[in-house]
Design an enzyme around this catalytic site. Structure first.
Site: not given
Ligand SMILES: *Cc1c(COP(=O)(O)O)cnc(C)c1O
Length: 365
Positions: A35, A135, A260, A308
């Protein structure tokens, strides 16, 4: 010559980390979580590199899944947050996307699709339980009922995976993880279903929670989800190296400031190298004075606020430093977590917030 700020992505390191995840959990299948553009590394090239090794991928949205399909990825893709609308259920069935069913709306989508006879290929469903993270997911007391509803649906495949997610798996030996494991096991005790509990931290530190499926993400990119070192994290290899070059060098006198807001003041006569990488390239603006950075493979310290497009580094003790010299912001010899620790954040955020500006250069494909 073009601007030398680049993210080098080592695809062999990615595969090696995936193999490590599977060797730590030899009795589980490991879904590769790609993802958020594979945590900033580039979803398509990473998925292509992993595809021969993995049984399935996981992403957060159907757009991310479609991007992979359009690029030719053929393995199943789990939508970790489930369908965001009824239409996504149909698309999922057509494209072999697996659905996380985590609330009553999701269930209603499935029932609607069944009722209207809209699904040709039966859906593979994961069923999420809320074992304490609060959640996502059905409550433990609802799980049996929902499981049987899905099981009895003519448009859902038989091999439903019941999943949950830990709140504190990155804390070694944490009692809350044990409570979540017990809660999960009790709620599914007589279902005989497939299971999935572990993210990266679960894979690495909670073998008793390894399920039919694990869901490693962060560890695949070569960073440890733990603050404290673990036995098995030294074999992780950083996949991304954010690199750049020195573009200017100057001497400043004791008492003079750099950058800065004049937040860094020379405590001695100092040599400052300016590097062409900034928060527009994903280097965190919150990085404090003293954040480590490698110049010619020597550890130096950030001096002054991150701009930046540029940062300034104290190279007084790094010997001769010249325009064009190599700089590494994070990578194999400087863990991204260490930079994150100086920036009030975690490696996950630095990775996923990487903008497209630094070109990704793929090696060892
Ligand atoms: C993002 C996610 C993972 C992966 O988690 P990591 O800590 O990056 O290994 C696993 N399960 C769910 C439901 C997630 O949303």
């Amino acid at each position: 010559m073009s601007r030398p700020t680049q993210a080098i992505i080592d695809l062999e390191a990615l595969r090696s980390n995936y193999r490590l995840a599977t060797s730590i959990a030899p009795h589980s299948q490991s879904i590769a979580v790609v993802k958020a553009n594979a945590y900033g590394h580039g979803a398509v090239p990473c998925a292509k590199a992993l595809e021969p090794l993995v049984p399935a991928f996981a992403v957060a949205s159907i757009e991310e899944a479609i991007e992979l399909r359009e690029a030719g990825i053929e393995k199943p893709i789990l939508l970790l947050e489930g369908p965001f609308g009824f239409g996504e259920v149909q698309i999922a069935s057509e494209h072999d996307f697996w659905l996380m069913i985590e609330n009553h709306n999701h269930l209603a989508f499935i029932e609607q699709c069944e009722h209207k006879n809209l699904i040709r290929q039966p859906l593979k469903c994961w069923l999420k339980m809320d074992s304490g993270m609060h959640r996502l997911g059905f409550m433990p007391f609802e799980i049996k009922d929902v499981y049987h509803k899905l099981k009895n649906s003519s448009i859902v495949q038989d091999d439903i995976v019941v999943a949950t997610h830990f709140a504190t798996a990155d804390v070694e030996g944490d009692v809350f993880v044990k409570e979540q494991i017990d809660c999960f096991n009790e709620a599914i005790s007589d279902l005989g279903c497939l299971t999935s509990l572990c993210n990266s931290a679960g894979v690495m530190a909670w073998p008793q929670a390894h399920g039919s499926w694990n869901r490693p993400g962060f560890m695949l990119y070569g960073a440890s989800p733990f603050d404290a070192p673990q036995d098995n994290d030294r074999d992780l290899q950083a996949v991304m190296t954010l690199q750049s070059k020195v573009t200017s060098v100057r001497d400043v006198k004791k008492g003079e400031s750099v950058g800065y807001g004049k937040t860094w003041v020379a405590q001695r006569d100092s040599r400052i190298a300016t590097v062409t990488v900034g928060y527009g390239d994903g280097y965190p603006r919150h990085a404090e004075n003293g954040t480590p950075i490698l110049v010619n493979n020597q550890r130096c310290a950030l001096a002054g606020r991150v701009s930046m497009d540029m940062i300034t580094v104290d190279v007084t003790d790094a010997g001769a430093v010249n325009i064009g010299d190599d700089v590494i912001c994070w990578g194999k010899d400087l863990p991204i977590n260490e930079v994150a620790g100086h920036s009030d954040t975690i490696g996950y955020e630095l990775m996923t917030r990487m903008p497209l500006r630094p070109p990704r250069i793929y090696i060892n494909s």
